[in-house]
Scaffold this active site. Structure first.
Site, PDB file in Angstrom:
ATOM      1  N   ALA A  67      24.137  16.973  13.914  1.00 10.89           N
ATOM      2  CA  ALA A  67      25.191  17.955  13.662  1.00 10.89           C
ATOM      3  C   ALA A  67      24.405  19.323  13.813  1.00 10.89           C
ATOM      4  CB  ALA A  67      25.911  17.934  12.454  1.00 10.89           C
ATOM      5  N   GLY A 112      23.920  12.955  13.402  1.00 12.56           N
ATOM      6  CA  GLY A 112      25.407  12.771  14.443  1.00 12.56           C
ATOM      7  C   GLY A 112      24.975  12.197  15.559  1.00 12.56           C
ATOM      8  N   GLU A 115      25.031   8.630  15.141  1.00 15.66           N
ATOM      9  CA  GLU A 115      26.279   8.086  14.818  1.00 15.66           C
ATOM     10  C   GLU A 115      27.285   8.064  16.094  1.00 15.66           C
ATOM     11  OE1 GLU A 115      26.829   9.670  10.285  1.00 15.66           O
ATOM     12  OE2 GLU A 115      26.362  11.099  11.864  1.00 15.66           O
ATOM     13  N   GLU A 135      19.541  12.869   7.022  1.00 13.81           N
ATOM     14  CA  GLU A 135      20.439  13.400   6.313  1.00 13.81           C
ATOM     15  C   GLU A 135      19.860  13.634   4.946  1.00 13.81           C
ATOM     16  OE1 GLU A 135      23.159  11.958   9.565  1.00 13.81           O
ATOM     17  OE2 GLU A 135      21.546  11.290   8.201  1.00 13.81           O
TER      18      GLU A 135
END
Length: 261
Positions: A67, A112, A115, A135
């Site tokens: 992200a 992300g 993911e 993260e």
């Protein structure tokens, strides 16, 4: 599809190739990109000319590097939660798309990005790809499904190891633990993904769709209920022209010609 600022799209004879196209940011997911993904998933769902979807990243270095931290860093608790809900919803929609989705992981798939590729049905990775959930180095947890899809793919212990340490692993290790399903040389990645897509496209499309639904739904059910659901899906197949054609072709020792009906 020129209306997209952060995505590229090509329909290659029924294979819909979606490319995350923010190379200067290593294809990091900002809100605009996630909203465009949401939009294109809706388009793909309605486009009968697209039979299989491939998602990849632009350039050779990164699939999706995570992200967009620059955009994310000043969010408060409510804004952070809303951002997670947005992305989770889009990834869930991708996972539920009634068409097979292949991730062609061409480089970094971090946070992300990992993911996103986990929300796809099948993951084909370049031998140069790298994977991780970093993260905790930022003081946060994964928020786009990482704490849930990762253990379902690699097991609880391995998932916790990757989540707790934030270690980045190479493609060979990702393949070994089941995080990706196929490896390819970097210069042959898209050829391998398209070859896989063409194989899937040659099979009964209704049956493939129902297999996807049965796996996705059944994996979150107890075994007895999941087997019962499978039986319902199996029975539905016998109401299709594809089932009649497939079995007739087998008996007649010829290649089946499926119509998706």
């Amino acid at each position: 599809m020129s209306e997209y600022q952060n995505l590229l799209f090509e329909n290659d004879n029924g294979i819909g190739v979606v490319t995350i196209n923010r190379p200067k940011a290593l294809n990091a997911l900002n809100e605009a990109t996630v909203r465009e993904l949401d939009k294109i998933i809706d388009v793909l769902a309605q486009d009968d000319s697209v039979k299989v979807v491939i998602i990849t990243g632009s350039g050779e270095k990164s699939f999706v590097a995570g992200a967009d931290i620059v955009e994310m860093k000043d969010k408060d608790a409510m804004e952070g939660r809303e951002w997670g809900i947005l992305a989770q919803g889009v990834f869930n929609k991708l996972e539920g798309l009634a068409k097979p989705v292949i991730a062609a992981v061409n480089g970094y798939a971090l946070g992300g990005g990992n993911e996103l590729q986990m929300a796809c049905d099948i993951r084909v990775a370049s031998e140069k790809a790298k994977f991780g959930q970093p993260e905790v180095t930022l003081g946060i947890t994964p928020g786009f499904g990482g704490t849930q899809r990762l253990p379902r793919l690699v097991g609880k212990g391995m998932a916790k190891k990757l989540l707790f340490t934030a270690d980045m692993i190479d493609a060979a290790e990702a393949y070994r633990i089941g995080l990706v399903d196929q490896l390819a040389p970097a210069d042959q990645l898209m050829d391998a993904a398209k070859k896989l897509a063409k194989t899937i496209m040659s099979r009964g499309p209704i049956a493939v769709k129902l297999c996807k639904f049965a796996v996705n739904k059944g994996i979150n059910m107890d075994l007895e209920s999941a087997i019962q659901y499978e039986d319902e899906v199996w029975g539905l197949c016998f109401a299709t022209a594809d089932q009649k054609e497939g079995m007739k072709a087998f008996v007649e020792k010829r290649k089946a010609s499926f119509t998706g009906k």
